[in-house]
Design a protein around this motif. Structure first.
Motif, PDB file in Angstrom:
ATOM      1  N   VAL A 222       0.841  -1.165  -0.272  1.00 41.18           N
ATOM      2  CA  VAL A 222       0.031   0.122   0.055  1.00 41.18           C
ATOM      3  C   VAL A 222       0.787   1.174  -0.150  1.00 41.18           C
ATOM      4  N   GLY A 223       0.442   2.127  -0.544  1.00 40.90           N
ATOM      5  CA  GLY A 223       1.045   3.560  -0.493  1.00 40.90           C
ATOM      6  C   GLY A 223       2.175   3.722  -1.373  1.00 40.90           C
ATOM      7  N   GLY A 224       2.602   2.664  -2.278  1.00 45.94           N
ATOM      8  CA  GLY A 224       3.737   2.848  -3.006  1.00 45.94           C
ATOM      9  C   GLY A 224       5.180   2.496  -2.485  1.00 45.94           C
ATOM     10  N   ILE A 225       5.165   1.911  -1.323  1.00 45.24           N
ATOM     11  CA  ILE A 225       6.231   1.358  -0.290  1.00 45.24           C
ATOM     12  C   ILE A 225       7.229   0.532  -1.366  1.00 45.24           C
ATOM     13  N   MET A 226       6.822  -0.327  -2.321  1.00 42.74           N
ATOM     14  CA  MET A 226       7.491  -1.001  -2.923  1.00 42.74           C
ATOM     15  C   MET A 226       7.664  -0.667  -4.449  1.00 42.74           C
ATOM     16  N   SER A 227       7.246   0.449  -4.936  1.00 41.79           N
ATOM     17  CA  SER A 227       7.254   0.773  -6.135  1.00 41.79           C
ATOM     18  C   SER A 227       8.573   1.135  -6.645  1.00 41.79           C
ATOM     19  N   GLY A 228       8.844   0.540  -7.813  1.00 47.00           N
ATOM     20  CA  GLY A 228      10.188   0.523  -8.545  1.00 47.00           C
ATOM     21  C   GLY A 228      10.969  -0.832  -8.113  1.00 47.00           C
ATOM     22  N   ARG A 229      10.476  -1.660  -7.136  1.00 50.40           N
ATOM     23  CA  ARG A 229      11.236  -2.609  -6.711  1.00 50.40           C
ATOM     24  C   ARG A 229      10.909  -3.987  -7.646  1.00 50.40           C
ATOM     25  N   TYR A 230      11.779  -4.990  -7.495  1.00 50.14           N
ATOM     26  CA  TYR A 230      11.473  -6.377  -8.074  1.00 50.14           C
ATOM     27  C   TYR A 230      11.462  -7.274  -6.869  1.00 50.14           C
TER      28      TYR A 230
END
Length: 450
Positions: free
Chosen positions: A368-376
């Motif tokens: 939630v909230g883009g915490i893991m955005s851009g991760r794999y």
């Protein structure tokens, strides 16, 4: 006037009666099909009403569909001089066309429990056995999906739902890129910061969030500090008894694209003095001095053999499970949110659980909230011009929220279900009338005199 022999005339009358009988029994069979379909619809309505107070329940609806047709006259497009003719067809009743799952979010039902939560928006929590290994997106199917967030801590420190299934998410770990020995703005600092950012980490924080999908668990408690286990250096305590000990983001595994979290609870990475034995760590798991291939920011306190005693625990709007201990705030990690291409296409697996089988499409996972955005997934990073599989990319989750202190209420609308019940009853009643009338007409037919 053409007179036919008695034998031929009698045969024609019998054939006419047979044709009438066939057409009338067709009406009866159509009505029987209607009875079955209306009865099945009543089963769907009954299930909806039975679950009017079931947390997270999603209403179902039945779609009626026409069944087969017979064509007594084909259609034509017409000619230069004559008009077209529409086809003449007779249907044979109704059947179940589809039973749809209405996955629209429902209302919030306050419970007062700090770990109870409701997903605001689309998505599911991911739960399963504690030993499920998620190496890539192809393993998402090992976990079940649920909208019911009745969470609690079990005696082994795991975060579970009300049925004892472990909740999966992204755990807090020791940051392998943490550097406290570098001065901000120096060339070494800039280089180290660039390496950390490329991997989705920072060098400023001692702890980080791993993108490996794991069961969420309370950190292990530190033992009493002593000089022997490295807890007292130059008369100063390096930690306090009961402090949280987070897992280490460990070494590279398998195809050299992913890292695993080293679970410190089993103690196999410690030496006889209770400190970390760097020789037992896999490459990339770190060392006390940060040399070589080791990037661990250690030291790690000796484990007490139990989990941190948390006075309270709750889940916040970003899906973080936060606990309060004697030593301060402990962040266990963030719950994973799964989305599917077609939420209405998920398959019931009993109780509040679904699986994304045929008809649901692919699963994408985020926090939630883009915490893991851009991760794999599994802390993979682009390496040597190779990019991890797109299926392993974690979503930003910005369209989803978490509301704590309650559960999602059932989406059953009693008024709608009762209205549908009346319509179904009348439809059933009308079909019985067709059978009654058909039976009466057949009785008249078989009683005809020659």
């Amino acid at each position: 006037m053409l007179w036919l022999p008695a034998r031929l005339a009698g045969g024609r009358r019998r054939q006419q009666r047979k044709d009438v009988f066939s057409r009338m029994t067709g009406a009866m069979y159509a009505a029987i099909g209607g009875l079955k379909t209306h009865m099945n619809n009543l089963n769907v309505i009954g299930n909806n009403v039975a679950n009017v107070n079931t947390a997270g329940y999603k209403t179902q609806r039945q779609i009626f569909q026409e069944t087969i047709y017979t064509t007594s006259r084909s259609g034509s497009n017409g000619t230069v001089t004559t008009g077209g003719v529409t086809p003449s067809q007779i249907g044979f009743g109704a059947q179940v066309g589809a039973i749809d799952l209405i996955m629209s979010p429902s209302t919030f039902n306050p419970t007062g429990a700090d770990l109870d939560c409701m997903i605001e928006g689309d998505g599911f929590l991911m739960v399963g056995d504690k030993d499920a290994v998620i190496n890539g997106a192809e393993d998402y199917g090992k976990l079940m999906l649920t909208r019911v967030g009745d969470l609690c801590q079990d005696p082994n420190g795991y975060i579970c739902d009300g049925q004892g299934n472990v909740v999966y998410g992204f755990a807090t770990v020791v940051n392998p890129y943490y550097r406290s020995d570098l001065k901000e703005g120096t060339p070494d600092y800039i280089k180290a910061e660039a390496e950390a950012n490329a991997a989705g980490f920072t060098i400023k924080d001692k702890y980080a969030v791993s993108s490996q999908l794991v069961p969420l668990r309370v950190p292990t408690a530190a033992a009493e500090p002593t000089e022997k286990n490295g807890g007292i250096i130059d008369g100063k305590n390096q930690w306090e008894r009961g402090d949280p000990v987070y897992d280490i983001l460990g070494g590279v595994t398998g195809d050299d694209t992913s890292r695993t979290n080293i679970n410190l609870a089993d103690g196999k990475y410690f030496n006889d003095d209770g400190g970390i034995d760097v020789d037992k760590l896999p490459d990339g798991a770190g060392s006390k001095d940060g040399t070589g291939d080791k990037t661990y920011a250690g030291p790690v306190p000796n484990l007490e053999g139990k989990y941190v005693n948390l006075r309270s625990m709750s889940i916040n709007e970003n899906g973080a499970i936060v606990g309060t201990s004697d030593s301060g705030t402990v962040v266990l990690g963030y719950v994973a949110i799964a989305n599917v291409d077609s939420p209405s296409g998920v398959t019931h697996m009993g109780g509040p659980y679904y699986q994304a089988l045929e008809g649901a499409g692919d699963i994408t996972v985020s926090a939630v909230g883009g915490i893991m955005s851009g991760r794999y997934l599994n802390n993979q990073v682009p390496k040597d011009d190779k990019v991890p599989p797109m299926d392993d990319a974690l979503g930003n989750g910005k369209g989803v929220g978490i509301r704590n202190g309650g559960l999602e209420a059932s989406s059953t609308d009693v008024a709608t279900e009762f209205a549908n019940m009346i319509v179904t009853q009348r439809g059933y009643q009308a079909n019985t009338r067709i059978i009654t009338v058909t039976d009466s007409m057949l009785e008249e037919l078989v009683n005809m005199k020659r």
